[in-house]
Structures are given as structure tokens and as C-alpha cells.
Design a protein around this motif. Structure first.
Motif, PDB file in Angstrom:
ATOM      1  N   VAL A 220      36.528 -24.034  -2.033  1.00  0.00           N
ATOM      2  CA  VAL A 220      37.184 -22.963  -1.195  1.00  0.00           C
ATOM      3  C   VAL A 220      36.466 -21.999  -0.930  1.00  0.00           C
ATOM      4  O   VAL A 220      36.438 -21.373   0.388  1.00  0.00           O
ATOM      5  N   GLU A 221      35.611 -21.410  -1.723  1.00  0.00           N
ATOM      6  CA  GLU A 221      34.522 -20.262  -1.509  1.00  0.00           C
ATOM      7  C   GLU A 221      33.790 -20.815  -0.358  1.00  0.00           C
ATOM      8  O   GLU A 221      33.556 -20.023   0.862  1.00  0.00           O
ATOM      9  N   TYR A 222      33.287 -21.947  -0.392  1.00  0.00           N
ATOM     10  CA  TYR A 222      32.352 -22.505   0.973  1.00  0.00           C
ATOM     11  C   TYR A 222      33.373 -22.641   2.162  1.00  0.00           C
ATOM     12  O   TYR A 222      32.701 -22.152   3.278  1.00  0.00           O
ATOM     13  N   ALA A 223      34.428 -23.127   2.076  1.00  0.00           N
ATOM     14  CA  ALA A 223      35.410 -23.085   3.260  1.00  0.00           C
ATOM     15  C   ALA A 223      35.660 -21.773   3.858  1.00  0.00           C
ATOM     16  O   ALA A 223      35.535 -21.709   5.223  1.00  0.00           O
ATOM     17  N   PHE A 224      35.753 -20.698   2.984  1.00  0.00           N
ATOM     18  CA  PHE A 224      36.029 -19.459   3.644  1.00  0.00           C
ATOM     19  C   PHE A 224      34.973 -19.026   4.297  1.00  0.00           C
ATOM     20  O   PHE A 224      34.822 -18.426   5.543  1.00  0.00           O
ATOM     21  N   GLY A 225      33.489 -19.202   3.757  1.00  0.00           N
ATOM     22  CA  GLY A 225      32.300 -18.966   4.463  1.00  0.00           C
ATOM     23  C   GLY A 225      32.189 -19.450   5.677  1.00  0.00           C
ATOM     24  O   GLY A 225      31.838 -19.085   6.795  1.00  0.00           O
ATOM     25  N   PHE A 226      32.448 -20.982   5.746  1.00  0.00           N
ATOM     26  CA  PHE A 226      32.410 -21.858   6.944  1.00  0.00           C
ATOM     27  C   PHE A 226      32.984 -21.498   8.095  1.00  0.00           C
ATOM     28  O   PHE A 226      32.670 -21.150   8.978  1.00  0.00           O
ATOM     29  N   VAL A 227      34.382 -21.297   7.846  1.00  0.00           N
ATOM     30  CA  VAL A 227      35.287 -20.931   8.857  1.00  0.00           C
ATOM     31  C   VAL A 227      35.146 -19.391   9.289  1.00  0.00           C
ATOM     32  O   VAL A 227      35.215 -19.274  10.547  1.00  0.00           O
ATOM     33  N   GLN A 228      34.567 -18.535   8.500  1.00  0.00           N
ATOM     34  CA  GLN A 228      34.419 -17.147   8.830  1.00  0.00           C
ATOM     35  C   GLN A 228      33.136 -17.093  10.022  1.00  0.00           C
ATOM     36  O   GLN A 228      33.163 -16.468  10.915  1.00  0.00           O
ATOM     37  N   ALA A 229      32.236 -17.962   9.431  1.00  0.00           N
ATOM     38  CA  ALA A 229      30.907 -17.857  10.335  1.00  0.00           C
ATOM     39  C   ALA A 229      31.419 -18.689  11.464  1.00  0.00           C
ATOM     40  O   ALA A 229      30.886 -18.087  12.917  1.00  0.00           O
ATOM     41  N   ARG A 230      31.998 -19.717  11.590  1.00  0.00           N
ATOM     42  CA  ARG A 230      32.570 -20.507  12.961  1.00  0.00           C
ATOM     43  C   ARG A 230      33.157 -19.583  14.015  1.00  0.00           C
ATOM     44  O   ARG A 230      33.122 -19.449  14.956  1.00  0.00           O
ATOM     45  N   THR A 231      34.122 -18.823  13.227  1.00  0.00           N
ATOM     46  CA  THR A 231      34.812 -17.834  13.880  1.00  0.00           C
ATOM     47  C   THR A 231      33.970 -16.660  14.489  1.00  0.00           C
ATOM     48  O   THR A 231      34.347 -16.427  15.831  1.00  0.00           O
ATOM     49  N   ALA A 232      33.165 -16.460  13.776  1.00  0.00           N
ATOM     50  CA  ALA A 232      32.108 -15.332  14.478  1.00  0.00           C
ATOM     51  C   ALA A 232      31.566 -15.782  15.547  1.00  0.00           C
ATOM     52  O   ALA A 232      31.400 -15.087  16.550  1.00  0.00           O
ATOM     53  N   MET A 233      31.086 -17.089  15.424  1.00  0.00           N
ATOM     54  CA  MET A 233      30.227 -17.460  16.398  1.00  0.00           C
ATOM     55  C   MET A 233      31.069 -17.964  17.816  1.00  0.00           C
ATOM     56  O   MET A 233      30.434 -17.688  18.594  1.00  0.00           O
TER      57      MET A 233
END
Length: 96
Positions: free
Chosen positions: A79-92
Motif C-alpha cells: 500500500v505504501e509503495y502504491a501511494f508513492g507510485f500513483v502520486q509520482a505518476r499523477t505529478a508527472m
């Protein structure tokens, strides 16, 4: 006679959904967007081995205390990884 498989489910689904809801406040850019929270849940679930059960007691009964603890840690890490992943993709996407 055909079998009824409607009671079969992946134990991790409910646990991931609950973890995403309880950790969402730590990610204000995602917390109020149901679409992004669903993406977080999908990413987390894809990082976990499925645990199919029919009843919640099946999961508790067939795993040792250590296995349950390991499963919980893996779930929270996913879950922690997923939040970071989605947050980074959204920012990109926002920059591009």
C-alpha cells in the motif's frame, strides 16, 4: 449439479481497501480523489500474492501467527509503495 463459487474471494482485497482508506490522509493530493484511490488499491493488490478464502476464519485458521504478521507487513508495504507510485505518476502527468 454445478458448484457455487460466489463465496470465493481474495482476502487481500478487503484488507487493501481498508489500508488505502486509513492511509489516504497522509497523501492530500490523492485523498479526495476516488479514482486515484482505486488506482492505489489496484497497484497494491498487484504487488501481493492472492489469498483466496471462502470465510474470514479460513484465513485466520490456516496461517500461523508469523505468517499473519508477514502478510500484514507485506500488505502495508504494498500500500505504501502504491501511494508513492500513483502520486509520482499523477505529478508527472500534471507537468507533462
Amino acid at each position: 449439479m454445478s458448484a457455487d463459487f460466489t463465496s470465493v474471494r481474495n482476502h487481500n482485497e478487503r484488507a487493501v481497501f481498508e489500508a488505502v482508506q486509513s492511509h489516504a490522509d497522509r497523501y492530500p493530493g490523492l485523498a479526495h480523489n476516488p479514482e486515484l484511490l482505486a488506482d492505489v488499491a489496484c497497484v497494491a493488490l498487484n504487488r501481493l500474492a492472492p489469498r483466496y478464502i471462502r470465510h474470514e476464519v479460513d484465513f485466520v485458521f490456516y496461517l500461523s501467527e508469523r505468517e499473519r504478521g508477514d502478510s500484514e507487513r507485506q500488505l502495508l508495504d504494498a500500500v505504501e509503495y502504491a501511494f508513492g507510485f500513483v502520486q509520482a505518476r499523477t505529478a508527472m502527468r500534471a507537468r507533462g
